[in-house]
Design a protein around this motif. Sequence first.
Motif, short mmCIF file in Angstrom:
data_model
loop_
_atom_site.label_atom_id
_atom_site.label_comp_id
_atom_site.label_asym_id
_atom_site.label_seq_id
_atom_site.Cartn_x
_atom_site.Cartn_y
_atom_site.Cartn_z
N LEU A 5 0.84 -1.19 0.00
CA LEU A 5 0.00 0.00 0.00
C LEU A 5 0.88 1.24 0.00
CD1 LEU A 5 -2.89 1.09 0.13
CD2 LEU A 5 -2.74 0.94 2.62
N THR A 8 2.69 3.84 3.03
CA THR A 8 2.70 3.19 4.35
C THR A 8 4.12 2.79 4.73
OG1 THR A 8 2.25 1.02 3.38
CG2 THR A 8 0.34 2.31 4.10
N GLN A 25 2.10 -3.32 4.89
CA GLN A 25 0.66 -3.40 4.67
C GLN A 25 0.39 -3.47 3.18
OE1 GLN A 25 -1.73 -0.13 6.19
NE2 GLN A 25 -3.45 -1.53 6.48
N SER A 27 -2.37 -3.65 -0.27
CA SER A 27 -3.48 -2.82 -0.73
C SER A 27 -4.85 -3.36 -0.32
CB SER A 27 -3.41 -2.64 -2.24
OG SER A 27 -3.42 -3.89 -2.90
N ASN A 29 -5.20 -4.17 2.91
CA ASN A 29 -5.04 -3.90 4.34
C ASN A 29 -4.51 -5.07 5.15
OD1 ASN A 29 -5.86 -1.19 4.10
ND2 ASN A 29 -8.00 -1.81 4.14
N ASN A 55 -6.91 0.66 7.49
CA ASN A 55 -6.23 1.26 6.34
C ASN A 55 -5.17 2.27 6.78
OD1 ASN A 55 -5.76 1.83 3.61
ND2 ASN A 55 -7.23 3.49 3.62
N ARG A 56 -3.95 2.10 6.28
CA ARG A 56 -2.80 2.98 6.54
C ARG A 56 -2.42 3.07 8.02
NH1 ARG A 56 -1.50 4.97 1.80
NH2 ARG A 56 -3.10 5.23 0.24
#
Length: 77
Positions: A5, A8, A25, A27, A29, A55-56
Amino acid sequence: MASMLSGTGLAATALNASAIHLYFQDSNNGIREFTRTNDVWTGGSLYDVRFQARNRTPIAATEFSVSSQVSLHEVMQ
């Protein structure tokens, strides 16, 4: 196929040069693990997702020399 992702961080542990754990991480999650043992990298695939995260989320890893146990940490809120 999910990939890292963008934007991150990474988390890593290494008690010595022949045993490294790297986490990121993807994409979807998922928090994935790569490992390096005796100069060979393995992992990072969909089968190496350790858990799903927000997420993130920031991630961190700690490893204990007595047991070589790795603990992963994430922000839950």
